[in-house]
Design an enzyme around this catalytic site. Structure first.
Site, PDB file in Angstrom:
ATOM      1  N   TYR A  45       0.936  -0.994   0.057  1.00  0.00           N
ATOM      2  CA  TYR A  45       0.103  -0.027  -0.192  1.00  0.00           C
ATOM      3  C   TYR A  45       0.879   1.092   0.058  1.00  0.00           C
ATOM      4  O   TYR A  45       1.922   1.224   0.372  1.00  0.00           O
ATOM      5  CB  TYR A  45      -1.030  -0.057   1.211  1.00  0.00           C
ATOM      6  CG  TYR A  45      -0.601  -0.128   2.500  1.00  0.00           C
ATOM      7  CD1 TYR A  45       0.239   0.985   3.190  1.00  0.00           C
ATOM      8  CD2 TYR A  45      -0.760  -1.277   3.398  1.00  0.00           C
ATOM      9  CE1 TYR A  45       0.470   0.972   4.526  1.00  0.00           C
ATOM     10  CE2 TYR A  45      -0.412  -1.158   4.558  1.00  0.00           C
ATOM     11  CZ  TYR A  45       0.180  -0.257   5.320  1.00  0.00           C
ATOM     12  OH  TYR A  45       0.817  -0.361   6.607  1.00  0.00           O
ATOM     13  N   CYS A  46       0.316   2.440  -0.614  1.00  0.00           N
ATOM     14  CA  CYS A  46       1.115   3.516  -0.669  1.00  0.00           C
ATOM     15  C   CYS A  46       2.424   3.189  -1.521  1.00  0.00           C
ATOM     16  O   CYS A  46       3.649   3.663  -0.715  1.00  0.00           O
ATOM     17  CB  CYS A  46       1.214   4.474   0.409  1.00  0.00           C
ATOM     18  SG  CYS A  46       2.126   6.028   0.301  1.00  0.00           S
ATOM     19  N   PRO A  47       2.550   2.648  -2.594  1.00  0.00           N
ATOM     20  CA  PRO A  47       3.715   2.473  -3.130  1.00  0.00           C
ATOM     21  C   PRO A  47       4.567   3.559  -3.535  1.00  0.00           C
ATOM     22  O   PRO A  47       4.053   4.518  -3.949  1.00  0.00           O
ATOM     23  CB  PRO A  47       3.586   1.287  -4.075  1.00  0.00           C
ATOM     24  CG  PRO A  47       2.228   1.998  -4.630  1.00  0.00           C
ATOM     25  CD  PRO A  47       1.550   2.244  -3.598  1.00  0.00           C
TER      26      PRO A  47
END
Length: 277
Positions: A145-147
Protein backbone atom coordinates in the site's frame (compact mmCIF):
# COMPACT_ATOMS: atom_id res chain seq x y z
CA UNK A 1 27.27 11.16 7.41
CA UNK A 2 24.51 12.54 5.21
CA UNK A 3 25.12 16.29 4.88
CA UNK A 4 21.52 17.20 5.78
CA UNK A 5 21.80 15.25 9.03
CA UNK A 6 25.00 17.05 10.00
CA UNK A 7 23.41 19.95 11.88
CA UNK A 8 24.91 21.88 14.79
CA UNK A 9 21.81 21.34 16.91
CA UNK A 10 18.46 19.59 16.69
CA UNK A 11 15.12 20.26 18.30
CA UNK A 12 13.42 17.01 19.28
CA UNK A 13 9.68 16.76 19.87
CA UNK A 14 8.48 13.37 21.06
CA UNK A 15 4.74 12.84 20.59
CA UNK A 16 4.88 9.07 20.32
CA UNK A 17 2.62 8.73 23.39
CA UNK A 18 0.82 12.06 23.82
CA UNK A 19 -0.98 11.94 20.45
CA UNK A 20 -1.90 8.26 20.53
CA UNK A 21 -5.66 8.79 20.82
CA UNK A 22 -5.86 12.08 18.92
CA UNK A 23 -6.50 12.68 15.23
CA UNK A 24 -3.48 12.62 12.87
CA UNK A 25 -4.77 15.94 11.52
CA UNK A 26 -3.07 17.45 14.57
CA UNK A 27 0.22 15.92 13.43
CA UNK A 28 -0.15 17.30 9.92
CA UNK A 29 -0.82 20.75 11.40
CA UNK A 30 2.23 20.34 13.64
CA UNK A 31 4.46 19.50 10.67
CA UNK A 32 3.10 22.47 8.71
CA UNK A 33 3.87 24.67 11.72
CA UNK A 34 7.39 23.28 12.03
CA UNK A 35 7.97 23.74 8.30
CA UNK A 36 7.09 27.41 8.74
CA UNK A 37 9.25 27.87 11.86
CA UNK A 38 12.28 25.94 10.61
CA UNK A 39 11.98 27.24 7.05
CA UNK A 40 11.99 30.84 8.22
CA UNK A 41 14.90 30.30 10.59
CA UNK A 42 12.73 30.77 13.69
CA UNK A 43 13.95 27.52 15.28
CA UNK A 44 16.49 24.75 14.78
CA UNK A 45 16.04 21.82 12.38
CA UNK A 46 13.57 19.52 14.09
CA UNK A 47 12.93 15.81 14.45
CA UNK A 48 9.47 14.78 15.66
CA UNK A 49 8.14 11.32 16.53
CA UNK A 50 4.41 10.65 16.50
CA UNK A 51 1.99 7.74 16.87
CA UNK A 52 -1.77 7.65 16.27
CA UNK A 53 -3.98 4.65 16.89
CA UNK A 54 -6.63 3.06 14.63
CA UNK A 55 -6.68 5.54 11.77
CA UNK A 56 -6.34 5.09 8.02
CA UNK A 57 -4.88 8.16 6.36
CA UNK A 58 -6.19 8.51 2.80
CA UNK A 59 -4.49 10.30 -0.06
CA UNK A 60 -6.13 12.64 -2.57
CA UNK A 61 -6.61 9.85 -5.13
CA UNK A 62 -8.19 7.56 -2.51
CA UNK A 63 -10.74 10.30 -1.87
CA UNK A 64 -11.70 10.03 -5.57
CA UNK A 65 -12.56 6.32 -5.48
CA UNK A 66 -16.02 5.77 -7.03
CA UNK A 67 -17.33 4.16 -3.83
CA UNK A 68 -15.03 5.79 -1.30
CA UNK A 69 -17.85 6.33 1.20
CA UNK A 70 -18.53 2.59 1.31
CA UNK A 71 -14.81 1.99 1.70
CA UNK A 72 -14.68 4.37 4.65
CA UNK A 73 -17.70 2.66 6.21
CA UNK A 74 -15.85 -0.66 5.97
CA UNK A 75 -12.88 0.90 7.79
CA UNK A 76 -15.22 2.22 10.48
CA UNK A 77 -16.72 -1.25 10.99
CA UNK A 78 -13.17 -2.58 11.43
CA UNK A 79 -12.55 0.07 14.12
CA UNK A 80 -10.59 2.63 12.07
CA UNK A 81 -11.26 6.32 11.57
CA UNK A 82 -10.38 7.87 8.18
CA UNK A 83 -8.92 11.25 7.28
CA UNK A 84 -7.48 12.78 4.10
CA UNK A 85 -3.91 14.00 4.35
CA UNK A 86 -2.35 17.10 2.82
CA UNK A 87 0.78 15.48 1.41
CA UNK A 88 1.23 13.06 -1.46
CA UNK A 89 0.74 9.32 -1.57
CA UNK A 90 -2.08 6.84 -1.00
CA UNK A 91 -3.75 5.14 1.97
CA UNK A 92 -1.64 4.08 4.95
CA UNK A 93 -2.52 2.46 8.27
CA UNK A 94 -1.64 4.12 11.58
CA UNK A 95 -1.84 2.22 14.85
CA UNK A 96 0.05 1.83 18.12
CA UNK A 97 2.72 -0.30 16.39
CA UNK A 98 3.49 2.24 13.65
CA UNK A 99 6.04 4.96 14.44
CA UNK A 100 6.03 8.10 12.32
CA UNK A 101 9.07 10.35 12.11
CA UNK A 102 9.20 13.85 10.66
CA UNK A 103 12.55 15.34 9.70
CA UNK A 104 12.05 19.09 9.30
CA UNK A 105 14.74 21.06 7.47
CA UNK A 106 15.17 24.53 6.03
CA UNK A 107 16.10 25.42 2.49
CA UNK A 108 16.14 29.14 3.18
CA UNK A 109 19.88 29.35 2.51
CA UNK A 110 20.39 26.31 0.26
CA UNK A 111 17.84 24.50 -1.92
CA UNK A 112 17.17 20.85 -1.00
CA UNK A 113 16.07 18.55 -3.80
CA UNK A 114 13.23 16.09 -3.25
CA UNK A 115 15.57 13.13 -3.58
CA UNK A 116 18.06 14.67 -1.13
CA UNK A 117 15.30 14.89 1.46
CA UNK A 118 14.36 11.27 0.89
CA UNK A 119 18.00 10.15 1.04
CA UNK A 120 18.47 11.91 4.38
CA UNK A 121 15.53 10.00 5.86
CA UNK A 122 16.81 6.69 4.50
CA UNK A 123 20.20 7.30 6.12
CA UNK A 124 18.49 8.35 9.34
CA UNK A 125 16.51 5.10 9.52
CA UNK A 126 19.56 2.99 8.75
CA UNK A 127 21.35 4.60 11.68
CA UNK A 128 18.44 3.82 14.02
CA UNK A 129 18.62 0.15 12.98
CA UNK A 130 22.36 -0.37 12.36
CA UNK A 131 22.12 -4.16 12.64
CA UNK A 132 19.54 -4.22 9.83
CA UNK A 133 21.03 -1.42 7.71
CA UNK A 134 22.99 -3.68 5.30
CA UNK A 135 19.76 -5.51 4.41
CA UNK A 136 17.57 -2.44 3.90
CA UNK A 137 16.82 -1.78 0.23
CA UNK A 138 15.18 1.26 -1.35
CA UNK A 139 12.90 0.68 -4.35
CA UNK A 140 9.19 0.46 -5.09
CA UNK A 141 7.54 -2.65 -3.67
CA UNK A 142 4.77 -3.59 -6.11
CA UNK A 143 1.70 -4.88 -4.26
CA UNK A 144 2.32 -2.76 -1.15
CA UNK A 145 0.00 0.00 0.00
CA UNK A 146 1.13 3.55 -0.78
CA UNK A 147 3.89 2.31 -3.13
CA UNK A 148 6.74 4.62 -4.08
CA UNK A 149 10.31 4.67 -5.30
CA UNK A 150 11.53 5.26 -1.74
CA UNK A 151 9.84 2.23 -0.15
CA UNK A 152 12.09 0.65 2.47
CA UNK A 153 12.18 -3.13 2.51
CA UNK A 154 14.14 -6.19 3.58
CA UNK A 155 14.12 -9.32 1.43
CA UNK A 156 11.38 -7.84 -0.75
CA UNK A 157 9.00 -7.07 2.13
CA UNK A 158 8.18 -3.42 2.78
CA UNK A 159 8.17 -1.95 6.28
CA UNK A 160 8.23 1.81 5.59
CA UNK A 161 7.28 4.53 3.13
CA UNK A 162 8.31 8.19 2.85
CA UNK A 163 6.51 11.39 1.82
CA UNK A 164 7.33 15.10 1.86
CA UNK A 165 5.59 18.34 2.73
CA UNK A 166 7.01 21.77 1.77
CA UNK A 167 5.85 25.11 3.20
CA UNK A 168 7.55 28.51 3.57
CA UNK A 169 11.03 27.18 2.70
CA UNK A 170 10.62 24.40 5.22
CA UNK A 171 10.61 20.70 4.33
CA UNK A 172 9.04 17.94 6.41
CA UNK A 173 10.25 14.52 5.29
CA UNK A 174 7.78 12.07 6.85
CA UNK A 175 8.15 8.32 7.22
CA UNK A 176 5.87 5.67 8.65
CA UNK A 177 7.72 2.71 10.16
CA UNK A 178 5.81 -0.50 10.84
CA UNK A 179 7.61 -1.56 14.02
CA UNK A 180 5.29 -3.96 15.84
CA UNK A 181 2.55 -6.38 14.81
CA UNK A 182 1.69 -7.81 11.41
CA UNK A 183 2.47 -5.92 8.23
CA UNK A 184 0.33 -8.27 6.15
CA UNK A 185 -2.73 -7.72 8.38
CA UNK A 186 -2.44 -3.96 7.86
CA UNK A 187 -2.16 -4.58 4.12
CA UNK A 188 -5.29 -6.79 4.18
CA UNK A 189 -7.25 -3.88 5.65
CA UNK A 190 -6.16 -1.56 2.82
CA UNK A 191 -6.79 -4.30 0.21
CA UNK A 192 -10.36 -4.65 1.46
CA UNK A 193 -10.82 -0.87 1.44
CA UNK A 194 -9.84 -0.70 -2.24
CA UNK A 195 -12.00 -3.66 -3.18
CA UNK A 196 -15.07 -2.02 -1.64
CA UNK A 197 -14.18 1.49 -2.80
CA UNK A 198 -13.47 0.45 -6.39
CA UNK A 199 -15.84 -2.50 -7.04
CA UNK A 200 -13.78 -3.41 -10.15
CA UNK A 201 -14.72 -0.15 -11.90
CA UNK A 202 -12.26 1.22 -14.46
CA UNK A 203 -10.76 4.55 -13.38
CA UNK A 204 -8.22 6.92 -14.92
CA UNK A 205 -6.01 6.52 -11.89
CA UNK A 206 -4.58 3.04 -11.39
CA UNK A 207 -4.96 1.98 -7.76
CA UNK A 208 -2.51 -0.57 -6.32
CA UNK A 209 -3.49 -4.22 -6.23
CA UNK A 210 -2.50 -5.02 -2.67
CA UNK A 211 -0.60 -8.23 -2.00
CA UNK A 212 -0.43 -8.52 1.80
CA UNK A 213 2.52 -10.93 1.72
CA UNK A 214 4.90 -8.19 0.50
CA UNK A 215 4.49 -6.15 3.69
CA UNK A 216 5.94 -6.81 7.13
CA UNK A 217 6.94 -5.09 10.36
CA UNK A 218 10.49 -4.52 11.53
CA UNK A 219 9.86 -7.05 14.32
CA UNK A 220 8.84 -9.69 11.78
CA UNK A 221 11.82 -8.95 9.55
CA UNK A 222 14.31 -8.95 12.43
CA UNK A 223 12.68 -12.10 13.83
CA UNK A 224 12.61 -10.57 17.30
CA UNK A 225 10.36 -8.20 19.21
CA UNK A 226 11.23 -4.56 18.60
CA UNK A 227 8.97 -1.93 20.17
CA UNK A 228 8.03 1.62 19.24
CA UNK A 229 9.35 2.76 22.65
CA UNK A 230 12.71 1.07 22.07
CA UNK A 231 12.96 2.63 18.61
CA UNK A 232 12.30 6.13 19.98
CA UNK A 233 15.04 5.60 22.58
CA UNK A 234 17.50 4.50 19.89
CA UNK A 235 16.48 7.49 17.77
CA UNK A 236 17.22 9.88 20.66
CA UNK A 237 20.64 8.31 21.18
CA UNK A 238 21.43 8.70 17.50
CA UNK A 239 20.36 12.37 17.43
CA UNK A 240 22.80 13.06 20.26
CA UNK A 241 25.64 11.74 18.09
CA UNK A 242 24.90 14.09 15.19
CA UNK A 243 24.36 17.37 17.07
CA UNK A 244 23.21 18.99 20.30
CA UNK A 245 19.66 17.86 21.10
CA UNK A 246 17.09 20.21 22.62
CA UNK A 247 13.99 18.48 23.99
CA UNK A 248 11.00 20.81 23.83
CA UNK A 249 7.44 21.22 22.63
CA UNK A 250 6.04 24.31 20.95
CA UNK A 251 6.55 27.56 22.87
CA UNK A 252 3.68 29.92 23.63
CA UNK A 253 4.49 32.30 20.76
CA UNK A 254 4.68 29.35 18.35
CA UNK A 255 1.21 28.12 19.30
CA UNK A 256 -0.35 30.93 17.23
CA UNK A 257 1.14 29.40 14.09
CA UNK A 258 -0.06 25.96 15.14
CA UNK A 259 -3.62 27.25 15.69
CA UNK A 260 -3.58 28.75 12.18
CA UNK A 261 -2.34 25.57 10.49
CA UNK A 262 -4.61 23.30 12.54
CA UNK A 263 -7.67 25.29 11.52
CA UNK A 264 -6.57 25.11 7.88
CA UNK A 265 -6.01 21.35 8.01
CA UNK A 266 -9.34 20.71 9.78
CA UNK A 267 -11.29 22.86 7.32
CA UNK A 268 -9.67 21.21 4.32
CA UNK A 269 -10.35 17.70 5.61
CA UNK A 270 -13.97 18.61 6.44
CA UNK A 271 -14.58 19.91 2.92
CA UNK A 272 -13.08 16.82 1.32
CA UNK A 273 -15.10 14.42 3.47
CA UNK A 274 -18.31 16.38 2.88
CA UNK A 275 -17.78 16.16 -0.88
CA UNK A 276 -18.02 12.37 -0.58
CA UNK A 277 -21.62 12.52 0.61
Amino acid sequence: MNQLLNQKSWRFIDQSISLMNRTPLESFAMDDTLCHLVGQGMCEPTIRTWVHDHTVVLGIQDHRLPYVQEGMELLKKRGYDSIVRNSGGLAVVLDAGVLNISLVLSEKDHAISINSGYDAMVDFVKNIFPELAPEIKVYEIVGSYCPGTYDLSIAGRKFAGISQRRIRQGIAVQIYLCIEGSGSERAELIRDFYQVGLKDEKTKFVYPEIQPSVMASISELANKEITVYETVMNLKKYIQTIGDMKLENLQQDEMEYYAFYLNRVLERNKKMLESNK
